[in-house]
Every structure is written in C-alpha cells, then in structure tokens.
Design an enzyme around this catalytic site. Structure first.
Site, mmCIF file in Angstrom:
data_model
loop_
_atom_site.group_PDB
_atom_site.id
_atom_site.type_symbol
_atom_site.label_atom_id
_atom_site.label_comp_id
_atom_site.label_asym_id
_atom_site.label_seq_id
_atom_site.Cartn_x
_atom_site.Cartn_y
_atom_site.Cartn_z
ATOM 1 N N HIS A 140 2.724 2.098 -7.948
ATOM 2 C CA HIS A 140 2.639 1.190 -6.806
ATOM 3 C C HIS A 140 3.513 -0.040 -7.019
ATOM 4 O O HIS A 140 4.284 -0.446 -6.131
ATOM 5 C CB HIS A 140 1.186 0.767 -6.580
ATOM 6 C CG HIS A 140 1.035 -0.360 -5.608
ATOM 7 N ND1 HIS A 140 1.070 -0.188 -4.251
ATOM 8 C CD2 HIS A 140 0.865 -1.694 -5.810
ATOM 9 C CE1 HIS A 140 0.916 -1.349 -3.646
ATOM 10 N NE2 HIS A 140 0.797 -2.282 -4.566
ATOM 11 N N HIS A 145 6.655 -2.304 -4.714
ATOM 12 C CA HIS A 145 7.146 -3.676 -4.736
ATOM 13 C C HIS A 145 8.496 -3.806 -5.443
ATOM 14 O O HIS A 145 9.381 -4.525 -4.970
ATOM 15 C CB HIS A 145 6.134 -4.590 -5.424
ATOM 16 C CG HIS A 145 4.861 -4.754 -4.675
ATOM 17 N ND1 HIS A 145 4.775 -5.475 -3.503
ATOM 18 C CD2 HIS A 145 3.607 -4.285 -4.925
ATOM 19 C CE1 HIS A 145 3.520 -5.457 -3.063
ATOM 20 N NE2 HIS A 145 2.787 -4.744 -3.898
ATOM 21 N N GLU A 186 2.527 -5.601 1.949
ATOM 22 C CA GLU A 186 1.770 -4.462 1.420
ATOM 23 C C GLU A 186 1.757 -3.283 2.399
ATOM 24 O O GLU A 186 1.952 -2.139 1.994
ATOM 25 C CB GLU A 186 0.322 -4.867 1.099
ATOM 26 C CG GLU A 186 0.162 -5.700 -0.148
ATOM 27 C CD GLU A 186 0.358 -4.926 -1.446
ATOM 28 O OE1 GLU A 186 0.584 -3.697 -1.411
ATOM 29 O OE2 GLU A 186 0.306 -5.560 -2.506
ATOM 30 N N SER A 205 4.596 3.646 -1.504
ATOM 31 C CA SER A 205 4.302 4.149 -2.849
ATOM 32 C C SER A 205 3.201 5.194 -2.857
ATOM 33 O O SER A 205 2.791 5.666 -3.925
ATOM 34 C CB SER A 205 3.897 2.995 -3.777
ATOM 35 O OG SER A 205 2.670 2.422 -3.355
#
Length: 275
Positions: A140, A145, A186, A205
C-alpha cells in the site's frame, strides 16, 4: 465473541510482523532505513499483487498515476528495499520514506508530510488475503503512495496536507483535514477521457478496491458535500469523490490545505455539520 482476523490468529505472521516492527522501532529519525531479508513467500505475494495491479492500472488508473509509476519504476518481481525506493523518490520530488512499525497517528503522520517525510511500513499483508487489506502495509505504502510521491504535483499536495494539519489546533479541524486526505489522496478519483480513473493510494494498491470503486456512489469533488459523508477505513467505500482534472484537484484540495485554519474549517463545518 469477536472472531480473530487471520493476521492476528496466525502465530508465524504475528511474529514476523513484530520482528519487522521492532527494527523500525529501533530506527531513529536520522538512521538509515532498516534492510529486511524478505522470505520467498513474501516475495511471491509482492510479485502476484504487482502483476495483477499492473494489468488493472492500464485501464483503471489515472494518467498522472501511470506516468508517476513509470518514473519511479518500482520492481515487480521481488520486494525492493525501502531505502532504495526512498532514494529514488528523493531524487524525483524531494520526498523520502521513514520506516514505521505500524499505522502512525494522523498528526504525527502529517508532521512528517510537512517535512517531506512519509512514514512507511516494511511488512507485507497476510498471504491468504493478497488482494485486499484494511491494514496499511508496504504494498500500500509503496505502490499506492510511493508512486505518486515521485511526482512533484502530488508531492506538493502531500506537503500541503501536512502543513495544514500542523497549523490547526482543534480536533474537529484536524479530523476534517484527515477526511479530505482520505477522500482524495487515499481514495481519490478523477475524470479522464470520459470515464472515471483512480489515483488514490488505497484504490490503486488494492485489486479488490479496483474491482469495487466504480460501483460506489461517485460524487463531484466538493468540500461542503464531503464534510457530511461518513467513512470507514476498514471496508470498501460506499461513497467516493471525483475531480474533473488534476488542475481541479489542486485548486480545490491544494487551495484548501494551503489556506485553511481553525476558523475557516469551523465556518465550513457550520454549513455541513461535521460527523
């Protein structure tokens, strides 16, 4: 009695996560990111997920995400060392990773962002659930990110979020900044070529999220509307917000984070009561 999750009921996995978390706990802010000797099973989880995600990204990820991912070039076959990815991101945008044992409290997380530091885990999700995890892991943090942190426009948004959180004092204001972060960096969506694309780290992700996001209630990006929507980080999102373009995202969200304070957020929440 609540059932244990597979992550907490598997003693080997619990011990492995604790082992990696201990290395992060021992790592000071100026120490090198720990080197992890990953197992072949962990490498296989990474390879499997990255292979599946790469195919979905071609159809479901935004152009900005795809270009940033191409620039960072995260290896897919084996888990890279976080310090190597950090050096690459630093060379592209000035951001860098710091090893974290687990999820970091939001204010501490944002203090890092304000200084161009992203707290990242180094453990992987349980091999029995490779395509979705409610708990952040290295997949993730790096695939979600890390890829966009190599892009200067996205990196600026992350810094602005951190600076905004550092500027406010009230818990309500901080929680609203966290909510905006959740529904954008997010779980953010963007309109491109007449269809909805994903750029938010949680969605890009997760193969499971990529299967689900178009079935959500997708609304135009608007801070007053966003204020009145509840969310649960432990499951697929029922409501998501879509920007018209990257310029639109920067104008609405970047502009808000750049100028907001306790008073402006209080005024906004009076229009749409905070929940």
């Amino acid at each position: 009695m609540q059932e244990q999750s597979i992550e907490t009921s598997d003693p080997y996995y619990v011990a492995r996560r604790a082992e990696i978390a201990t290395l992060a706990d021992r790592c000071g802010p100026d120490d090198p990111i720990p080197t992890i000797k990953y197992t072949e099973e962990e490498h296989e989880v990474w390879r499997l997920v990255c292979e599946k995600l790469a195919a979905r990204h071609r159809t479901d990820a935004s152009n900005e995400y795809l270009e940033a991912a191409e620039g960072l070039a995260v290896p897919r076959e084996r888990i890279p060392q976080l310090r190597d990815i950090s050096r690459r991101i630093d060379s592209l945008s000035g951001f860098r990773f710091r090893s974290a044992p687990a999820l970091v409290p939001f204010r501490d997380f944002c203090n890092g962002l304000a200084g161009s530091v992203f707290h990242s885990t180094q453990y992987l999700r349980h091999p029995s659930t490779p395509f979705y995890t409610a708990d952040p892991d290295m997949l993730h943090d790096v695939v979600g990110h890390g890829n966009v942190l190599g892009d200067k426009r996205f990196a600026r948004l992350y810094r602005l979020a951190g600076e905004a959180a550092a500027r406010v004092e009230s818990e309500a204001a901080l929680q609203f900044i966290a909510k905006v972060f959740w529904f954008t960096l997010e779980c953010g969506l963007i309109r491109q070529q007449g269809t909805t694309k994903a750029y938010g780290a949680t969605i890009v992700s997760s193969y499971g999220e990529l299967n689900h996001f178009r079935g959500a209630d997708i609304r135009p990006l608007d801070l007053k509307s966003l204020a009145d929507v509840d969310y649960d980080i432990s499951t697929y999102q029922k409501t998501l917000f879509e920007a018209d373009s990257m310029d639109h995202l920067e104008d609405v969200v970047g502009g808000f984070w750049e100028t907001c304070d306790d008073n402006t957020i209080e005024a906004l929440l009076e229009l749409q009561p905070f929940r």
